[in-house]
Enzyme design. Structure first.
Site, PDB file in Angstrom:
ATOM      1  CB  SER A  17       2.263  -1.175   3.801  1.00 56.79           C
ATOM      2  OG  SER A  17       2.907   0.070   4.015  1.00 56.79           O
ATOM      3  CE1 TYR A  43       0.929  -0.337  -1.519  1.00 62.98           C
ATOM      4  CE2 TYR A  43       1.460   1.170   0.273  1.00 62.98           C
ATOM      5  CZ  TYR A  43       1.692  -0.010  -0.407  1.00 62.98           C
ATOM      6  OH  TYR A  43       2.680  -0.866   0.021  1.00 62.98           O
TER       7      TYR A  43
END
Ligand SMILES: NC(=O)c1ccc[n+]([C@@H]2O[C@H](COP(=O)([O-])OP(=O)(O)OC[C@H]3O[C@@H](n4cnc5c(N)ncnc54)[C@H](OP(=O)(O)O)[C@@H]3O)[C@@H](O)[C@H]2O)c1
Length: 263
Positions: free
Chosen positions: A142, A155
Site C-alpha cells: 500500500s 496496517y
C-alpha cells in the site's frame, strides 16, 4: 506463455483487487487459482470466468490467518497437479482506530494475514520458480507502507514490511528469471473501506480514488518491468512526500486525515 499446469495463484480473489486481477489474467487465457475464505463468491467468479474465456480456473478455499493454512494450501496445489508460476499475495485487511483501544487479537490476525501468510506462501512457492528459472511473485502492499500511519498503525507497519521484504527479494532474484513486484495502491474502491467502518472516506475527493481494475491492469503490466509500482499520480506524490518530508510532519498530515469518525 505458461503451460497448462502453470497457474497464477491469487490470494484474496473473492473481491476487490484480487478479483480484478483474476478477471484480467483469465482474460489473457492464464490458468488461475482463486484463494479466499468465501467459497460461494470464488465458485461464482470461477464459473463466470470459465464461461467467458474457457480457461482453467481452480477454487481453493483457505483462511490464511489460521495456522497451518499455508501448508494445507501447498499440499492441495500439489494434489491437484498444479504448478504455481505466478504467486499473487493480495489478501489483506486493515484495522483502524487508536491502537490502545483496538482488540489486540485482531491486530495479530492482521499481522498473520498481511505479513506471515505472505512470507509463508512466498517461501513455499518461490524455490520451485527459482529452480525453473521463471515465474513471478506479486505482493500487494500500500502507499501507506511508505511511512507511519497514525490510526492505522499496525496496517501501515504490515505494509512497510511487505514493501521492504519485496524490494529485498527483487534484488536477490535479479537475473534468476523470476520477477518480483511490490504493488502499492492508494484509495481503491473495493470492500476494504466498507470493512473499516470508523474511517470516514466520504470527504475524500473523487480524484484520489482508483478502481480495482485500474490497479490490476497496472500491476500486470509492471511484472518484469520494475520492482515497485505505486499506482497513479496522486499516490506517487504521496509516496514522494513520505520519502522527503520529516516523519514529524507526515504523521501529523496522515493522522489528521485518518482520524476516527468519533474523534
Ligand atoms: N482498497 C484500498 O484502498 C487499498 C489500498 C491499499 C492497499 N490495499 C491492499 O489491497 C489488497 C486487496 O484489498 P482490497 O482493497 O481488494 O480489499 P477487499 O475487497 O476487502 O479484498 C480482500 C480480499 O482478501 C481476502 N481475505 C481477507 N481475509 C482473508 C483470510 N483470512 N484468508 C484468506 N483471504 C482473506 C478476502 O476474501 P474473503 O473475505 O472471502 O476471505 C478478499 O478477497 C489488500 O492487501 C489491501 O491491504 C487496498
Amino acid at each position: 506463455m505458461p503451460s497448462p499446469q502453470d497457474f497464477t495463484l491469487i490470494t484474496g480473489a473473492s473481491s476487490g483487487i484480487g478479483e480484478a486481477l483474476a478477471r484480467r489474467l483469465a482474460g489473457e487465457r492464464r490458468p488461475v487459482a482463486l484463494v479466499a475464505r468465501r467459497t460461494d463468491k470464488l465458485e461464482r467468479l470461477a464459473g463466470e470466468l470459465r464461461a467467458a474465456h474457457g480457461g482453467e480456473v481452480q477454487v481453493l478455499t483457505a483462511d490464511l490467518a489460521k495456522p497451518g493454512a499455508g501448508a494445507a494450501l501447498e499440499a492441495e496445489v500439489g494434489r491437484r497437479g498444479m504448478v504455481v508460476d505466478w504467486l499473487v499475495n493480495n489478501a489483506g485487511f486493515g484495522t483502524h482506530g487508536r491502537f490502545h483501544e483496538l482488540p489486540v487479537a485482531r491486530e495479530l490476525e492482521e499481522i498473520q494475514l498481511n505479513v506471515a501468510a505472505l512470507v509463508e506462501l512466498t517461501g513455499r512457492f518461490l524455490p520451485a520458480m527459482v529452480e525453473r528459472r521463471r515465474g513471478a511473485v506479486v505482493n500487494v502492499a500500500s502507499v501507506g507502507g511508505f511511512g507511519p500511519g497514525p490510526f492505522m498503525a499496525t496496517y501501515c507497519a504490515t505494509k512497510a514490511f511487505v514493501l521492504s521484504f519485496t524490494e529485498s527479494l527483487a534484488a536477490e532474484l535479479r537475473d534468476t528469471g523470476v520477477h518480483v513486484l511490490c504493488v502499492c495502491p492508494g484509495f481503491t474502491r473495493t470492500e476494504f473501506q466498507e470493512k473499516v467502518e470508523t474511517f470516514d472516506t466520504s470527504a475524500m475527493p473523487s480524484f484520489v480514488w482508483m478502481t480495482a481494475d485500474q490497479v490490476a491492469e497496472q500491476a500486470i503490466a509492471a511484472v518484469g518491468q520494475r520492482s515497485v509500482l505505486v499506482n497513479g499520480l496522486m499516490n506517487a506524490v504521496a509516496a514522494g512526500l513520505y520519502k522527503h518530508l520529516p516523519a514529524a510532519i507526515t504523521t501529523r498530515l496522515i493522522g489528521g486525515m485518518m482520524k476516527p469518525k468519533d474523534a
